[in-house]
Design a protein around this motif. Structure first.
Motif, PDB file in Angstrom:
ATOM      1  N   ALA A  12      -7.090  -5.729  12.314  1.00 44.08           N
ATOM      2  CA  ALA A  12      -6.256  -6.523  11.280  1.00 44.08           C
ATOM      3  C   ALA A  12      -4.960  -5.786  11.204  1.00 44.08           C
ATOM      4  CB  ALA A  12      -7.025  -6.741  10.052  1.00 44.08           C
ATOM      5  N   ARG A  14      -3.348  -4.897   8.405  1.00 47.24           N
ATOM      6  CA  ARG A  14      -2.711  -5.674   7.336  1.00 47.24           C
ATOM      7  C   ARG A  14      -2.773  -5.038   5.999  1.00 47.24           C
ATOM      8  NH1 ARG A  14      -2.529 -11.727   8.197  1.00 47.24           N
ATOM      9  NH2 ARG A  14      -0.869 -11.825   6.730  1.00 47.24           N
ATOM     10  N   HIS A  15      -2.425  -5.368   4.954  1.00 46.78           N
ATOM     11  CA  HIS A  15      -2.452  -4.611   3.527  1.00 46.78           C
ATOM     12  C   HIS A  15      -3.945  -4.899   3.037  1.00 46.78           C
ATOM     13  CE1 HIS A  15      -1.534  -3.629  -0.484  1.00 46.78           C
ATOM     14  NE2 HIS A  15      -2.166  -4.625  -0.861  1.00 46.78           N
ATOM     15  N   ASP A  16      -4.414  -6.015   3.547  1.00 41.66           N
ATOM     16  CA  ASP A  16      -5.896  -6.191   2.878  1.00 41.66           C
ATOM     17  C   ASP A  16      -7.051  -5.162   3.432  1.00 41.66           C
ATOM     18  OD1 ASP A  16      -5.373  -8.293   1.165  1.00 41.66           O
ATOM     19  OD2 ASP A  16      -5.388  -9.615   2.747  1.00 41.66           O
ATOM     20  N   SER A  17      -6.909  -5.027   4.936  1.00 44.70           N
ATOM     21  CA  SER A  17      -7.624  -4.226   5.569  1.00 44.70           C
ATOM     22  C   SER A  17      -7.302  -2.564   5.229  1.00 44.70           C
ATOM     23  CB  SER A  17      -7.398  -4.432   7.172  1.00 44.70           C
ATOM     24  OG  SER A  17      -6.345  -3.982   7.598  1.00 44.70           O
ATOM     25  N   ARG A  18      -6.016  -2.240   4.928  1.00 46.60           N
ATOM     26  CA  ARG A  18      -5.657  -0.847   4.267  1.00 46.60           C
ATOM     27  C   ARG A  18      -6.152  -0.617   3.148  1.00 46.60           C
ATOM     28  NH1 ARG A  18      -0.856  -2.191   6.919  1.00 46.60           N
ATOM     29  NH2 ARG A  18       0.039  -2.857   5.350  1.00 46.60           N
ATOM     30  N   SER A  62      -8.059 -10.421   7.270  1.00 45.26           N
ATOM     31  CA  SER A  62      -6.904 -10.762   6.238  1.00 45.26           C
ATOM     32  C   SER A  62      -6.560 -12.339   5.972  1.00 45.26           C
ATOM     33  CB  SER A  62      -5.521 -10.206   6.231  1.00 45.26           C
ATOM     34  OG  SER A  62      -5.668  -8.596   6.219  1.00 45.26           O
ATOM     35  N   GLN A  63      -6.582 -12.858   7.212  1.00 43.71           N
ATOM     36  CA  GLN A  63      -6.467 -14.241   7.340  1.00 43.71           C
ATOM     37  C   GLN A  63      -7.637 -15.099   6.746  1.00 43.71           C
ATOM     38  OE1 GLN A  63      -3.506 -15.318   8.122  1.00 43.71           O
ATOM     39  NE2 GLN A  63      -4.317 -17.574   7.518  1.00 43.71           N
TER      40      GLN A  63
END
Length: 162
Positions: A12, A14-18, A62-63
């Motif tokens: 992903a 993105r911010h959520d995965s980090r 994230s999506q």
């Protein structure tokens, strides 16, 4: 068991995965040994024994969270050391549960109606079960319900249950 070496394959990015990776590290059970960008490197890190845990985050992670859908994350654990494997599995499961509850709580707080609220307006579990020894049930004192109070002029005297 602390600082189990983990390889991360974050599709992903993105911010959520980090944030998820950071949450794994913050448990102190896991340490990111390396981040990889292809399936072969991911599997090689696990099969070589360099990493005892592999975290694979799908590209739609994230999506799906953004759309309010469930997103699945894969945690692969090397079972050659049962103590490390057990600790890693428990920590990962607990982390997933805690993150899910926090996400659900955040969404529920944003809506006007929730399944249940406390007297102060906070979120509450819809059902609260109080367990006690079987022989103590007749000594539990409960206040009269508002329906009982309206039927009698007695006020709110406690009554024994059982």
């Amino acid at each position: 068991v602390e600082h189990v070496p983990m390889v991360v394959f974050d599709l992903a990015g993105r911010h959520d995965s980090r944030e998820l990776v950071d949450a794994f590290v913050n448990t102190r059970t896991f340490t990111v040994l390396e981040r990889v960008y292809d399936e072969d490197s991911f599997l090689r890190a696990l099969s070589s024994g360099r990493s005892k845990v592999g975290l694979r985050i799908p590209p739609d992670y994230s999506q799906k969270l953004l759309n309010g859908q469930q997103s699945q994350v894969q945690v692969l654990i090397d079972g050659s050391d049962s103590q490390i494997a057990s600790t890693a599995q428990n920590a990962a499961s607990l982390l997933g549960l805690n993150r899910s509850i926090n996400i659900a709580r955040g969404k529920a707080e944003g809506i006007r109606f929730a399944p249940a609220r406390t007297e102060n307006g906070g979120l509450a579990m819809p059902i609260e079960i109080e367990a006690m020894p079987a022989d103590c049930h007749r000594f539990r004192v409960w206040p009269k319900s508002s329906q009982d109070e309206s039927a009698t002029s007695g006020g709110a005297e406690p009554r024994a249950v059982g």
